[in-house]
Design an enzyme around this catalytic site. Sequence first.
Site, PDB file in Angstrom:
ATOM      1  N   TYR A 149       1.342  -1.203   0.140  1.00 12.51           N
ATOM      2  CA  TYR A 149       0.159  -0.169   0.105  1.00 12.51           C
ATOM      3  C   TYR A 149       0.934   1.521  -0.195  1.00 12.51           C
ATOM      4  O   TYR A 149       1.033   2.205   0.423  1.00 12.51           O
ATOM      5  CB  TYR A 149      -1.010  -0.392   1.073  1.00 12.51           C
ATOM      6  CG  TYR A 149      -2.165  -0.766   0.953  1.00 12.51           C
ATOM      7  CD1 TYR A 149      -2.906  -0.103   0.295  1.00 12.51           C
ATOM      8  CD2 TYR A 149      -2.183  -2.335   1.258  1.00 12.51           C
ATOM      9  CE1 TYR A 149      -4.338  -0.675  -0.318  1.00 12.51           C
ATOM     10  CE2 TYR A 149      -3.706  -2.527   0.993  1.00 12.51           C
ATOM     11  CZ  TYR A 149      -5.112  -2.248  -0.072  1.00 12.51           C
ATOM     12  OH  TYR A 149      -5.366  -2.686   0.125  1.00 12.51           O
ATOM     13  N   TYR A 186     -13.842  -4.826   3.425  1.00 12.83           N
ATOM     14  CA  TYR A 186     -13.186  -5.379   3.480  1.00 12.83           C
ATOM     15  C   TYR A 186     -12.735  -6.778   3.912  1.00 12.83           C
ATOM     16  O   TYR A 186     -12.650  -7.159   4.713  1.00 12.83           O
ATOM     17  CB  TYR A 186     -11.971  -4.624   3.718  1.00 12.83           C
ATOM     18  CG  TYR A 186     -10.221  -4.470   3.146  1.00 12.83           C
ATOM     19  CD1 TYR A 186     -10.111  -4.295   2.577  1.00 12.83           C
ATOM     20  CD2 TYR A 186      -9.875  -5.449   4.636  1.00 12.83           C
ATOM     21  CE1 TYR A 186      -8.594  -4.843   2.678  1.00 12.83           C
ATOM     22  CE2 TYR A 186      -8.815  -6.023   4.081  1.00 12.83           C
ATOM     23  CZ  TYR A 186      -8.027  -5.292   3.052  1.00 12.83           C
ATOM     24  OH  TYR A 186      -6.275  -6.056   2.732  1.00 12.83           O
ATOM     25  N   ASP A 206     -16.435 -12.744   9.139  1.00 14.30           N
ATOM     26  CA  ASP A 206     -15.499 -11.956   8.864  1.00 14.30           C
ATOM     27  C   ASP A 206     -14.748 -11.180  10.430  1.00 14.30           C
ATOM     28  O   ASP A 206     -15.379 -10.302  10.785  1.00 14.30           O
ATOM     29  CB  ASP A 206     -15.028 -11.319   7.452  1.00 14.30           C
ATOM     30  CG  ASP A 206     -13.496 -10.605   7.890  1.00 14.30           C
ATOM     31  OD1 ASP A 206     -12.368 -11.028   8.223  1.00 14.30           O
ATOM     32  OD2 ASP A 206     -13.300 -10.253   6.828  1.00 14.30           O
ATOM     33  N   LYS A 228      -5.415 -11.730  12.144  1.00 12.21           N
ATOM     34  CA  LYS A 228      -4.678 -10.709  13.064  1.00 12.21           C
ATOM     35  C   LYS A 228      -4.196 -11.598  15.142  1.00 12.21           C
ATOM     36  O   LYS A 228      -3.511 -11.499  15.008  1.00 12.21           O
ATOM     37  CB  LYS A 228      -5.042  -9.636  13.136  1.00 12.21           C
ATOM     38  CG  LYS A 228      -5.633  -8.839  11.364  1.00 12.21           C
ATOM     39  CD  LYS A 228      -6.374  -7.907  11.409  1.00 12.21           C
ATOM     40  CE  LYS A 228      -5.649  -7.332  10.088  1.00 12.21           C
ATOM     41  NZ  LYS A 228      -6.770  -6.756   8.909  1.00 12.21           N
TER      42      LYS A 228
HETATM   43  C1  PLP Z   1      -7.130  -7.059   7.635  1.00 13.51           C
HETATM   44  C2  PLP Z   1      -8.342  -7.489   7.282  1.00 13.51           C
HETATM   45  C3  PLP Z   1      -8.182  -8.304   6.087  1.00 13.51           C
HETATM   46  C4  PLP Z   1      -7.017  -9.587   5.366  1.00 13.51           C
HETATM   47  O1  PLP Z   1      -6.534 -10.321   6.543  1.00 13.51           O
HETATM   48  P1  PLP Z   1      -4.643  -9.896   5.946  1.00 13.51           P
HETATM   49  O2  PLP Z   1      -3.796 -10.955   6.959  1.00 13.51           O
HETATM   50  O3  PLP Z   1      -3.968  -8.945   5.840  1.00 13.51           O
HETATM   51  O4  PLP Z   1      -4.563 -10.615   5.087  1.00 13.51           O
HETATM   52  C5  PLP Z   1      -9.615 -10.074   5.955  1.00 13.51           C
HETATM   53  N1  PLP Z   1     -10.722  -9.335   6.802  1.00 13.51           N
HETATM   54  C6  PLP Z   1     -11.001  -7.900   7.293  1.00 13.51           C
HETATM   55  C7  PLP Z   1     -11.996  -8.369   8.045  1.00 13.51           C
HETATM   56  C8  PLP Z   1      -9.380  -7.382   7.939  1.00 13.51           C
HETATM   57  O5  PLP Z   1      -9.349  -6.535   8.523  1.00 13.51           O
END
Ligand code: PLP
Length: 425
Positions: free
Chosen positions: A13, A140, A233, A262
């Site tokens: 980015y 996202y 997600d 994460k």
């Molecule tokens: C960061 C994020 C992703 C992608 O995760 P990466 O480890 O960067 O591939 C997917 N969904 C959400 C909601 C995110 O915040």
Amino acid sequence: MSFITDSPIWRPYTQHSLQPGAFKIARAEGAWLETEDGKRFLDAISSWWVITHGHRHPAIMRAIREETERLDQIIFAGFTHEPAEALARRLVALTPPGLDYVFYSDSGSTCVEAAIKMALGFWRNRGEPRARIVALEHGYHGDTVGTMSVGARSPFNEPYEPLLYEVTRIPFPASGREQQTLDALERACRDRPAALLAEPLILGAGGMLIYGADTLKEMRRICAQYGVLFIADEVMTGFGRSGTLFACEQADVVPDIACYAKGLTGGALPLAVTMCRREIFEAHLSPERARAFFHSSSYTANPIACAAALANLDLWATGEPLSRIAALRDMQATRIARFADDARFSNARRLGTITALDLNVAQGGYLATIALDLMRFFNARGLLLRPLGPTIYVLPPYCIEEAELDLVYDAIAEAADRFGGGQAP
Ligand SMILES: *Cc1c(COP(=O)(O)O)cnc(C)c1O
């Protein structure tokens, strides 16, 4: 030198012609990053939302060191190991009841890709192929081609548009317009899509857009009514960020498939899981090999990453992080309140440990570069903040203290003096 400009690295980015360099960090601890020559940055965005308790939490670092005495990467088909087994059992116990199976991968994008493939595999194996995904506007879900497709279309993914598959988008449930979202979801469900994929309670990269638990609960109910899978997600919201361990808890919602990444290891190592209900796993059971779930990544269930995640779950089991995030929620609430009636900002908002507000940018073409200008302004003050366009958000590690948060909010007020002054849209 702590600011590197001469490097063969192509950074994420980053428009290198506008951002030719990067700060070289030599040490990290708690909420702080430090360069070799002693310049310090308060990490107010948890290093892109991954660090939960704080950098280099001693218990997680210890678990990683200890695991390296036993295992490195081990093939995960036909073989297994205790860190993965123990972690899977504990995740099944910890996550909303009914998420009974754990599929390992290594990033947010890959665990969402796995979720989408699971959903399609489920329908196909039941003899009722379905391929359409319903997604929230401004969502996202990652940067791979599959997850870009379900995410919001923007200048960031315009070059790749020809490769992106079509999805059905429903409007973001903005305050007062929730019914439109629910109606659009209901219409979409009549076309028998495979799944609804959504970030629960807050859309992160879409601009820290917050919606209510009641709406999430309704969305889930509609999916259940029409027999459409609901994929949550929780890559960003999971592990405390939303104010509870998982965001779905606040709506008393159990997804059919849930994605966590994460914060799973406290942010120390890459690890992700896609968890699903028994029916989805069982739909892939068959004497025919072709019905198996054909997905893997090289580092599936890396034992060292699993050990970090186990240490992270041990921390959550003490109850300490939950009281910490409750305190952080209050600390954040009092500070964001200061901007609620500030005409230089719009939409001061908060959810759990996260706050956000939109700077009303002054006239004069700032909008295109405002995020970069703000980021530089904050960096110069020893703060790591990375606004999303004019949206400034504070998403700190849970160890951050009152006085440190004050540094952040004082700088936000200063930034408004410098860059603000526009009219609220
Ligand atoms: C960061 C994020 C992703 C992608 O995760 P990466 O480890 O960067 O591939 C997917 N969904 C959400 C909601 C995110 O915040």
